[in-house]
Each structure stands twice: as structure tokens, then as C-alpha cells.
Design a protein around this motif. Structure first.
Motif, PDB file in Angstrom:
ATOM      1  N   MET A   1       0.843  -1.186   0.000  1.00 19.11           N
ATOM      2  CA  MET A   1       0.000   0.000   0.000  1.00 19.11           C
ATOM      3  C   MET A   1       0.884   1.243   0.000  1.00 19.11           C
ATOM      4  O   MET A   1       1.940   1.253   0.602  1.00 19.11           O
ATOM      5  CB  MET A   1      -0.893  -0.035   1.238  1.00 19.11           C
ATOM      6  CG  MET A   1      -2.001   0.964   1.198  1.00 19.11           C
ATOM      7  SD  MET A   1      -3.157   0.410  -0.060  1.00 19.11           S
ATOM      8  CE  MET A   1      -4.403   1.602   0.070  1.00 19.11           C
ATOM      9  N   CYS A   2       0.419   2.261  -0.612  1.00 23.84           N
ATOM     10  CA  CYS A   2       1.177   3.507  -0.748  1.00 23.84           C
ATOM     11  C   CYS A   2       1.168   4.276   0.571  1.00 23.84           C
ATOM     12  O   CYS A   2       0.120   4.526   1.142  1.00 23.84           O
ATOM     13  CB  CYS A   2       0.569   4.363  -1.854  1.00 23.84           C
ATOM     14  SG  CYS A   2       1.477   5.859  -2.191  1.00 23.84           S
ATOM     15  N   GLU A   3       2.355   4.614   1.050  1.00 26.49           N
ATOM     16  CA  GLU A   3       2.463   5.356   2.313  1.00 26.49           C
ATOM     17  C   GLU A   3       2.163   6.841   2.104  1.00 26.49           C
ATOM     18  O   GLU A   3       1.774   7.532   3.021  1.00 26.49           O
ATOM     19  CB  GLU A   3       3.863   5.191   2.897  1.00 26.49           C
ATOM     20  CG  GLU A   3       4.244   3.746   3.066  1.00 26.49           C
ATOM     21  CD  GLU A   3       4.439   3.363   4.513  1.00 26.49           C
ATOM     22  OE1 GLU A   3       4.541   4.255   5.345  1.00 26.49           O
ATOM     23  OE2 GLU A   3       4.485   2.164   4.779  1.00 26.49           O
ATOM     24  N   ALA A   4       2.354   7.320   0.885  1.00 25.17           N
ATOM     25  CA  ALA A   4       2.079   8.730   0.593  1.00 25.17           C
ATOM     26  C   ALA A   4       0.585   8.920   0.327  1.00 25.17           C
ATOM     27  O   ALA A   4      -0.118   7.981  -0.019  1.00 25.17           O
ATOM     28  CB  ALA A   4       2.868   9.166  -0.635  1.00 25.17           C
ATOM     29  N   LEU A   5       0.140  10.121   0.498  1.00 21.46           N
ATOM     30  CA  LEU A   5      -1.246  10.430   0.187  1.00 21.46           C
ATOM     31  C   LEU A   5      -1.439  10.514  -1.310  1.00 21.46           C
ATOM     32  O   LEU A   5      -0.532  10.917  -2.041  1.00 21.46           O
ATOM     33  CB  LEU A   5      -1.639  11.774   0.816  1.00 21.46           C
ATOM     34  CG  LEU A   5      -1.648  11.837   2.328  1.00 21.46           C
ATOM     35  CD1 LEU A   5      -1.941  13.262   2.778  1.00 21.46           C
ATOM     36  CD2 LEU A   5      -2.676  10.883   2.901  1.00 21.46           C
ATOM     37  N   MET A   6      -2.613  10.144  -1.753  1.00 22.48           N
ATOM     38  CA  MET A   6      -2.948  10.310  -3.162  1.00 22.48           C
ATOM     39  C   MET A   6      -3.107  11.802  -3.426  1.00 22.48           C
ATOM     40  O   MET A   6      -3.656  12.532  -2.597  1.00 22.48           O
ATOM     41  CB  MET A   6      -4.240   9.569  -3.489  1.00 22.48           C
ATOM     42  CG  MET A   6      -4.183   8.073  -3.228  1.00 22.48           C
ATOM     43  SD  MET A   6      -3.076   7.203  -4.330  1.00 22.48           S
ATOM     44  CE  MET A   6      -4.138   6.970  -5.732  1.00 22.48           C
ATOM     45  N   VAL A   7      -2.629  12.249  -4.559  1.00 23.01           N
ATOM     46  CA  VAL A   7      -2.717  13.663  -4.911  1.00 23.01           C
ATOM     47  C   VAL A   7      -3.548  13.815  -6.186  1.00 23.01           C
ATOM     48  O   VAL A   7      -3.565  12.930  -7.029  1.00 23.01           O
ATOM     49  CB  VAL A   7      -1.320  14.301  -5.109  1.00 23.01           C
ATOM     50  CG1 VAL A   7      -0.532  14.292  -3.808  1.00 23.01           C
ATOM     51  CG2 VAL A   7      -0.547  13.603  -6.195  1.00 23.01           C
ATOM     52  N   ALA A  63       4.450   8.747  -4.922  1.00 22.74           N
ATOM     53  CA  ALA A  63       5.607   7.960  -4.513  1.00 22.74           C
ATOM     54  C   ALA A  63       5.861   6.771  -5.425  1.00 22.74           C
ATOM     55  O   ALA A  63       6.992   6.307  -5.554  1.00 22.74           O
ATOM     56  CB  ALA A  63       5.425   7.469  -3.076  1.00 22.74           C
ATOM     57  N   SER A  64       4.811   6.261  -6.055  1.00 21.59           N
ATOM     58  CA  SER A  64       4.955   5.045  -6.845  1.00 21.59           C
ATOM     59  C   SER A  64       3.970   5.052  -8.017  1.00 21.59           C
ATOM     60  O   SER A  64       2.792   4.738  -7.851  1.00 21.59           O
ATOM     61  CB  SER A  64       4.701   3.835  -5.941  1.00 21.59           C
ATOM     62  OG  SER A  64       4.924   2.659  -6.642  1.00 21.59           O
ATOM     63  N   PRO A  65       4.436   5.394  -9.226  1.00 26.72           N
ATOM     64  CA  PRO A  65       3.545   5.496 -10.372  1.00 26.72           C
ATOM     65  C   PRO A  65       2.826   4.190 -10.739  1.00 26.72           C
ATOM     66  O   PRO A  65       1.805   4.221 -11.395  1.00 26.72           O
ATOM     67  CB  PRO A  65       4.463   5.925 -11.515  1.00 26.72           C
ATOM     68  CG  PRO A  65       5.754   6.303 -10.915  1.00 26.72           C
ATOM     69  CD  PRO A  65       5.806   5.734  -9.542  1.00 26.72           C
TER      70      PRO A  65
END
Length: 74
Positions: A1-7, A63-65
Motif C-alpha cells: 500500500m502507498c504510504e504517501a497520500l494520493m494527490v 511515490a509510486s507510479p
């Protein structure tokens, strides 16, 4: 899972301004005050309509495309 927020990547709006014409771009004020043919509404110049006149936002993970995009319609 992505640790960064979705933008947000993109917002697609069905209308450039609302039906009561509280705000109309300067370059469209004359068109908004006049009459126009069906299908040529100056507040919807692209003719794109999302859902039943909603807005759609598309979000990405910076963070991850390779993470899947997500969307929100409201």
C-alpha cells in the motif's frame, strides 16, 4: 500500500459555471447574456458531462507510479 497520500492529477467539470451564472468568465459574459442554440451552452463549451452534471477527480500516488489511480465523482 502507498504510504504517501494520493494527490489530484486532473479534475473534469461538467460545467464551467453554475446555472445561476453567479460567476461568468469575462470573455463569455456577452455569450451568457444572449441567446444560444441547443447544444451550444457557453457554460459547457466542451460538451463533456460527467455523470449527471457532476465533477470527476482523478488521483495518483506520487511515490509510486505503478500504484493504481483512483477517482472521485461528486
Amino acid at each position: 500500500m502507498c504510504e504517501a497520500l494520493m494527490v489530484p492529477l486532473l479534475t473534469i467539470a461538467s460545467w464551467e459555471w453554475d446555472g445561476d451564472e453567479a460567476w461568468v468568465p469575462q470573455e463569455d459574459q456577452a455569450k451568457a447574456a444572449g441567446s444560444y442554440s441547443a447544444g451550444q451552452n457557453p457554460s459547457q463549451p466542451t460538451g463533456v458531462e460527467v455523470g449527471s452534471t457532476d465533477n470527476m477527480q482523478i488521483y495518483v500516488c506520487p511515490a509510486s507510479p505503478e500504484h493504481p489511480h483512483t477517482d472521485l465523482i461528486q
